[in-house]
Scaffold this active site. Sequence first.
Site, mmCIF file in Angstrom:
data_model
loop_
_atom_site.group_PDB
_atom_site.id
_atom_site.type_symbol
_atom_site.label_atom_id
_atom_site.label_comp_id
_atom_site.label_asym_id
_atom_site.label_seq_id
_atom_site.Cartn_x
_atom_site.Cartn_y
_atom_site.Cartn_z
ATOM 1 N N HIS A 1 9.010 -3.689 -4.621
ATOM 2 C CA HIS A 1 8.496 -2.321 -4.601
ATOM 3 C C HIS A 1 8.663 -1.743 -3.191
ATOM 4 O O HIS A 1 8.387 -2.451 -2.202
ATOM 5 C CB HIS A 1 7.016 -2.318 -5.008
ATOM 6 C CG HIS A 1 6.442 -0.945 -5.061
ATOM 7 N ND1 HIS A 1 6.739 -0.051 -6.081
ATOM 8 C CD2 HIS A 1 5.634 -0.283 -4.204
ATOM 9 C CE1 HIS A 1 6.116 1.089 -5.845
ATOM 10 N NE2 HIS A 1 5.441 0.979 -4.715
ATOM 11 N N SER B 1 7.636 -4.690 -0.510
ATOM 12 C CA SER B 1 6.865 -5.880 -0.895
ATOM 13 C C SER B 1 7.529 -6.553 -2.092
ATOM 14 O O SER B 1 8.004 -5.872 -3.006
ATOM 15 C CB SER B 1 5.447 -5.481 -1.336
ATOM 16 O OG SER B 1 4.812 -4.680 -0.371
ATOM 17 N N ASN C 1 8.527 -8.847 -8.736
ATOM 18 C CA ASN C 1 8.958 -7.446 -8.633
ATOM 19 C C ASN C 1 9.169 -7.088 -7.172
ATOM 20 O O ASN C 1 8.553 -7.682 -6.286
ATOM 21 C CB ASN C 1 7.867 -6.532 -9.225
ATOM 22 C CG ASN C 1 8.253 -5.060 -9.167
ATOM 23 O OD1 ASN C 1 9.391 -4.686 -9.457
ATOM 24 N ND2 ASN C 1 7.309 -4.199 -8.781
ATOM 25 N N ASP D 1 2.670 -2.430 -10.251
ATOM 26 C CA ASP D 1 2.853 -2.668 -8.811
ATOM 27 C C ASP D 1 1.657 -3.406 -8.187
ATOM 28 O O ASP D 1 1.265 -3.119 -7.045
ATOM 29 C CB ASP D 1 3.132 -1.351 -8.064
ATOM 30 C CG ASP D 1 4.415 -0.693 -8.539
ATOM 31 O OD1 ASP D 1 5.358 -1.423 -8.885
ATOM 32 O OD2 ASP D 1 4.473 0.551 -8.594
HETATM 33 C C1 GAR Z 1 14.244 -0.099 -5.113
HETATM 34 O O1 GAR Z 1 13.890 0.661 -3.979
HETATM 35 C C2 GAR Z 1 13.018 -0.775 -5.691
HETATM 36 O O2 GAR Z 1 12.121 -1.228 -4.719
HETATM 37 C C3 GAR Z 1 12.426 0.351 -6.500
HETATM 38 O O3 GAR Z 1 13.543 0.947 -7.128
HETATM 39 C C4 GAR Z 1 14.665 0.815 -6.265
HETATM 40 C C5 GAR Z 1 15.804 0.215 -7.056
HETATM 41 O O4 GAR Z 1 16.981 0.204 -6.302
HETATM 42 N N1 GAR Z 1 11.446 -0.110 -7.444
HETATM 43 C C6 GAR Z 1 10.308 0.524 -7.714
HETATM 44 O O5 GAR Z 1 10.030 1.599 -7.237
HETATM 45 C C7 GAR Z 1 9.385 -0.199 -8.689
HETATM 46 N N2 GAR Z 1 8.101 0.413 -8.715
HETATM 47 P P1 GAR Z 1 18.215 -0.673 -6.742
HETATM 48 O O6 GAR Z 1 18.508 -0.342 -8.229
HETATM 49 O O7 GAR Z 1 19.340 -0.222 -5.849
HETATM 50 O O8 GAR Z 1 17.874 -2.111 -6.547
#
Ligand code: GAR
Length: 204
Positions: free
Chosen positions: A111, A138, A109, A147
């Site tokens: 985050h 991370s 994942n 997470d």
């Molecule tokens: C990213 O910032 C990712 O780290 C976050 O969602 C966004 C997705 O962006 N994920 C989380 O917060 C998971 N807990 P993307 O669709 O442009 O890749």
Amino acid sequence: MTKKRVGVLISGSGSNLQALIEACQQPDFPAEIAVVLSNKADAYGLERAKLVGIPAHVLSHKDFGTRDEYDAELHQMLNRHLVDVVCLAGFMRILSDGFVARWHDAMINIHPSLLPSFKGAHAIRDALAAGVKVTGCSVHFVRAEMDSGPIIAQAAVPVLPGDNESKLAARVLEQEHKIYPLALRLFADGKLTVSDEKVVISAS
Ligand code: GAR
């Protein structure tokens, strides 16, 4: 070289998916994307996948009675595409303990915080509210608790005067797009082992 087959799970824009697509397009990259699955029909990431000919499907939770039924279908679809490793890329849905166990040390994942700080769906907002001067992102193996799990790679991002959620999120995303392909390469090259719930990266 036998490339590892990756299943990417998304819910939205898919900019991390894009970074993985571009990494996998390099001939020497040890992984290829076998399938993209989204729990949201309007996730732009589905278009990104289709544009480069990667199979992309929507799996809506509305079509399933329970989380276990949903996750069982998710698991089957990943198996149908002979997936070796699952990459969560902005997949904003909690996965059942059974699903997480099936992909133990084979699900990654990303985050937008320096874990274990600021878990949850509002990591950037929470970092700003806490007044930290450095945050980041991370990549980690997935465990049942949201997470959490052994950390593979992190990047630090300074919080600047005048930052707001979107400005800071954009700078964090830039780093996400660097460390996610890096972490996937390490995994696919067989360089990661988990010992005492910590990732050890082999040098050779
Ligand atoms: C990213 O910032 C990712 O780290 C976050 O969602 C966004 C997705 O962006 N994920 C989380 O917060 C998971 N807990 P993307 O669709 O442009 O890749």
